[in-house]
Design an enzyme around this catalytic site. Structure first.
Site, PDB file in Angstrom:
ATOM      1  N   HIS A 392      41.444  33.331  41.170  1.00 16.79           N
ATOM      2  CA  HIS A 392      42.283  34.404  41.217  1.00 16.79           C
ATOM      3  C   HIS A 392      42.152  35.086  39.692  1.00 16.79           C
ATOM      4  O   HIS A 392      41.708  36.434  39.750  1.00 16.79           O
ATOM      5  CB  HIS A 392      43.677  34.342  41.596  1.00 16.79           C
ATOM      6  CG  HIS A 392      44.542  35.352  41.723  1.00 16.79           C
ATOM      7  ND1 HIS A 392      44.895  36.105  42.935  1.00 16.79           N
ATOM      8  CD2 HIS A 392      45.322  36.306  40.725  1.00 16.79           C
ATOM      9  CE1 HIS A 392      45.815  37.112  42.555  1.00 16.79           C
ATOM     10  NE2 HIS A 392      45.972  37.162  41.325  1.00 16.79           N
ATOM     11  N   GLU A 393      42.416  34.313  38.859  1.00 17.73           N
ATOM     12  CA  GLU A 393      42.696  34.851  37.658  1.00 17.73           C
ATOM     13  C   GLU A 393      41.210  35.433  36.902  1.00 17.73           C
ATOM     14  O   GLU A 393      40.968  36.339  36.133  1.00 17.73           O
ATOM     15  CB  GLU A 393      43.105  34.037  36.594  1.00 17.73           C
ATOM     16  CG  GLU A 393      44.550  33.603  36.869  1.00 17.73           C
ATOM     17  CD  GLU A 393      45.625  34.729  36.871  1.00 17.73           C
ATOM     18  OE1 GLU A 393      45.361  35.761  36.329  1.00 17.73           O
ATOM     19  OE2 GLU A 393      46.646  34.614  37.556  1.00 17.73           O
ATOM     20  N   HIS A 396      40.561  38.825  38.157  1.00 21.59           N
ATOM     21  CA  HIS A 396      41.018  39.798  37.174  1.00 21.59           C
ATOM     22  C   HIS A 396      40.224  39.817  35.873  1.00 21.59           C
ATOM     23  O   HIS A 396      39.902  41.304  35.546  1.00 21.59           O
ATOM     24  CB  HIS A 396      42.574  39.258  36.842  1.00 21.59           C
ATOM     25  CG  HIS A 396      43.668  39.687  37.823  1.00 21.59           C
ATOM     26  ND1 HIS A 396      43.922  40.709  38.378  1.00 21.59           N
ATOM     27  CD2 HIS A 396      44.422  38.663  38.131  1.00 21.59           C
ATOM     28  CE1 HIS A 396      44.868  40.684  39.289  1.00 21.59           C
ATOM     29  NE2 HIS A 396      45.363  39.477  39.129  1.00 21.59           N
ATOM     30  N   HIS A 399      37.006  42.073  36.475  1.00 20.92           N
ATOM     31  CA  HIS A 399      37.274  43.346  36.621  1.00 20.92           C
ATOM     32  C   HIS A 399      37.511  43.856  35.526  1.00 20.92           C
ATOM     33  O   HIS A 399      37.070  44.986  34.989  1.00 20.92           O
ATOM     34  CB  HIS A 399      38.440  43.500  37.568  1.00 20.92           C
ATOM     35  CG  HIS A 399      38.788  44.606  38.119  1.00 20.92           C
ATOM     36  ND1 HIS A 399      39.959  45.198  38.895  1.00 20.92           N
ATOM     37  CD2 HIS A 399      38.166  45.914  37.858  1.00 20.92           C
ATOM     38  CE1 HIS A 399      40.119  46.422  39.041  1.00 20.92           C
ATOM     39  NE2 HIS A 399      38.891  47.068  38.703  1.00 20.92           N
TER      40      HIS A 399
END
Length: 602
Positions: A392-393, A396, A399
């Protein structure tokens, strides 16, 4: 890593498992130089006050100076704060963080005149300047965004008055926060071992997952009986917050509080309404999952305190960090060679602070400055949940990496509406990989249940919250009274609709609205559901279409805030003005239910 029961000191953590903040500043002295630079830039930009409307040259100079100031300030603050996060007991970095925070306050005060002065420039004049001044043309998107708010911007005197009211308007949230976090005390309950323990909000989550139903029921009733004693007080704080939302919307000439909240992201109300309508249309799927949960637990009645206990026997899936990294790399292989190279750089290039140490900030996040690669803070534990958190991190982080590499500073920061998309795409691809590669029936059941719970909590529950917010704001706008009783009734009816006929809607659950802090940040929670749906649709396209979908997705990652969130998503292949992405996500939910039913022999 240190295997003892005590946490290692920061100095004992291996270098390969620490992030490399020297990539931001090689020394604290270099940080100090930039701090002083930012101070001078703040002083310089303050001297431009009153000049922006004089010419395109003056406006261009001020905006360029603002970019330089904010970019330097970001870097200064990020470094100080992340150094402090390594060990919060380190007084040196406490001091650096305090200095960076104070400078931020000073800097934002110095540039506060810029937006009002831009809004004071006649629209036709501003358009002419943008056409004539090549340097100013760079800021066209930003200037268009500022002028989009012009119909909802008041006179300087009125704006000053509203600004001075902000502290009063935020009082309901502060009052709720103090009551909820400081003053509320919960009773003692008897745990699984027969010991008396004090119920806390942190322990409540643990008790709701207890295999002992008595413990779940006792914790549930104890929590809500406590909130029930304050029902009128909390109703007053929430309704006051709703009144403030409506007041600001009307004062700024928005049609409604909902319209006002969505305007910042340029999101049409139809997106919000589509979400609720589509989830409502698919509530039989939620009811089917509730029915499966009831059968799996083998209970005559399924109560609200039975919603969080795992329905699949625990599976020992110990996943060390190095194994998690390898698994994530394999899972994200469909995103292509370039993404894979950047991901490898992230895992090996000093981006990640892996393990817990004494004094380290808890939890996980991705953060960084525009001029450097992103960083990820973890407190990794060897389990499935932490592997998903790492994926998940890193979503980020990549991105941010792609946005920073492909957008100027002005447009590099992506909007909150799309902030959870990349992280959730990574999680969806990881889940797909795990389900494809596991041959163990019990592991597969565990993973499917894990995924189903994400759907239930992120799509269905957050949409129920979003519908609650819409109803209470509409009642306030219609002049209907909001009381503890009416809030209870609204919330109870929503729970009946969302959970279906096989769920006993315990009377206590009608008080749950009392404990949701997000309700004081109006019309925010819907973004969790739309983001999850968009990510599910994108990951499905990536797996089914391959390269064309990957290219569209990478362009989305590179977009930053160079366009409105809905446009960026639409170009990536997801039209959130349509119910289709939500339907696609719910089709995945349906397939997972069907498989779990089959595996459980239901």
């Amino acid at each position: 890593m240190n295997k003892s029961k005590t946490l290692p000191k920061r100095s004992e953590v291996p270098a390969e498992h620490k992030w490399r903040l020297e990539d931001i500043y090689p020394t604290d002295a270099a940080w100090e130089e930039d701090l002083q630079k930012a101070k001078k830039l703040a002083e310089e930009i303050a001297t431009k006050k009153g000049t922006l409307g004089q010419s395109s040259k003056h406006l261009h100079e001020a905006l360029t100076l603002q970019d330089e100031l904010l970019q330097t300030l970001d870097q200064v603050y990020v470094y100080a704060r992340m150094r402090r996060d390594e060990d919060n007991a380190n007084s040196k970095y406490q001091g650096l963080t305090d200095r960076a925070t104070a400078l931020s306050t000073q800097a934002y005060g110095a540039i506060s005149y810029i937006q009002p002065e831009i809004l004071a420039i006649p629209t036709d004049t501003l358009k002419q300047w943008i056409q004539q001044d090549e340097g100013l043309a760079h800021y066209r998107i930003m200037l268009d965004e500022i002028t989009r708010f012009k119909p909802h911007t008041l006179s300087a005197e009125e704006e000053a008055l509203l600004a001075n009211m902000s502290e009063v308007a935020s009082a309901p949230s502060k009052i709720f926060g103090m009551l909820n976090n400081a003053d509320l005390k919960f009773p003692m309950i008897t745990d699984e071992n027969g010991e008396e323990v004090e119920l806390t909000k942190g322990r409540y989550t643990h008790f709701m997952e207890s295999k002992d139903r008595r413990v779940r029921k006792e914790a549930f009733e104890a929590l809500y009986s406590t909130y029930g004693k304050f029902r009128n007080t909390i109703a007053a704080s929430l309704t006051s917050s709703v009144k403030a939302d409506v007041f600001y919307a009307r004062t700024r000439k928005y049609p409604s509080a909902l319209y006002s909240a969505l305007f910042a992201d340029n999101v049409d109300i139809s997106v919000y309404d589509n979400l609720i309508a589509t989830i409502r249309e698919h509530l039989p799927l939620m009811h089917r999952y509730i029915s499966l949960r009831k059968k799996a637990l083998g209970v005559d009645e399924l109560h609200m305190y039975d919603l969080y206990v795992p329905i699949v026997p625990e599976v020992d899936m110990k996943i060390p960090y190095d194994q998690a990294v390898q698994t994530i790399k394999e899972a994200l292989h469909p995103l292509g060679e370039d993404y894979g190279k950047v991901l490898e750089e992230g895992f090996t290039g000093g981006w990640i602070d892996v393990h817990e140490n004494e004094g380290k900030t808890s939890g996980a996040y991705s953060w960084g400055a525009y001029t450097t690669h992103p960083f990820v803070l973890m407190n990794y534990q060897d389990n499935v949940n932490n592997m998903f958190t790492l994926a998940h991190e890193m979503g980020h982080a990549l991105h941010s990496y792609y946005s920073n590499k492909n957008q100027p500073y002005t447009y590099a920061d992506y909007k909150i509406f799309v902030a959870e998309v990349a992280s959730t795409v990574n999680e969806a691809l990881l889940m797909n990989h795990l389900l494809e590669t596991t041959n163990d029936k019990h592991q597969r059941m565990y993973l499917i249940n894990y995924y189903l719970e994400q759907f239930r909590g992120t799509v269905f529950r957050q949409t129920m919250f979003a519908e609650f917010e819409k109803i209470v704001h509409a009642k306030e706008e219609a002049g209907e009274p909001l009381t503890a009783d009416s809030l209870n009734e609204i919330y109870r009816e929503l729970n009946v609709a969302y959970h279906g006929p096989e769920m006993v809607i315990d009377k206590e659950i009608e008080l749950e609205w009392e404990r949701i802090p997000h309700f004081y940040r109006h019309f925010y929670v819907y973004k969790y559901a739309t983001g999850f749906s968009a990510a599910t649709s994108l990951s499905k396209q990536i797996l089914e279409e391959g390269q064309p979908a990957v290219e569209r997705y990478l362009q989305f990652l590179k977009g930053g805030s160079s366009d409105f969130p809905l446009n960026l998503l639409k170009n990536a292949g997801v039209d959130m003005t349509s119910p289709e992405p939500i339907r696609e996500a719910l089709a995945v939910f349906k397939a997972l239910i069907e498989e779990l039913e089959q595996l459980m022999g239901q």
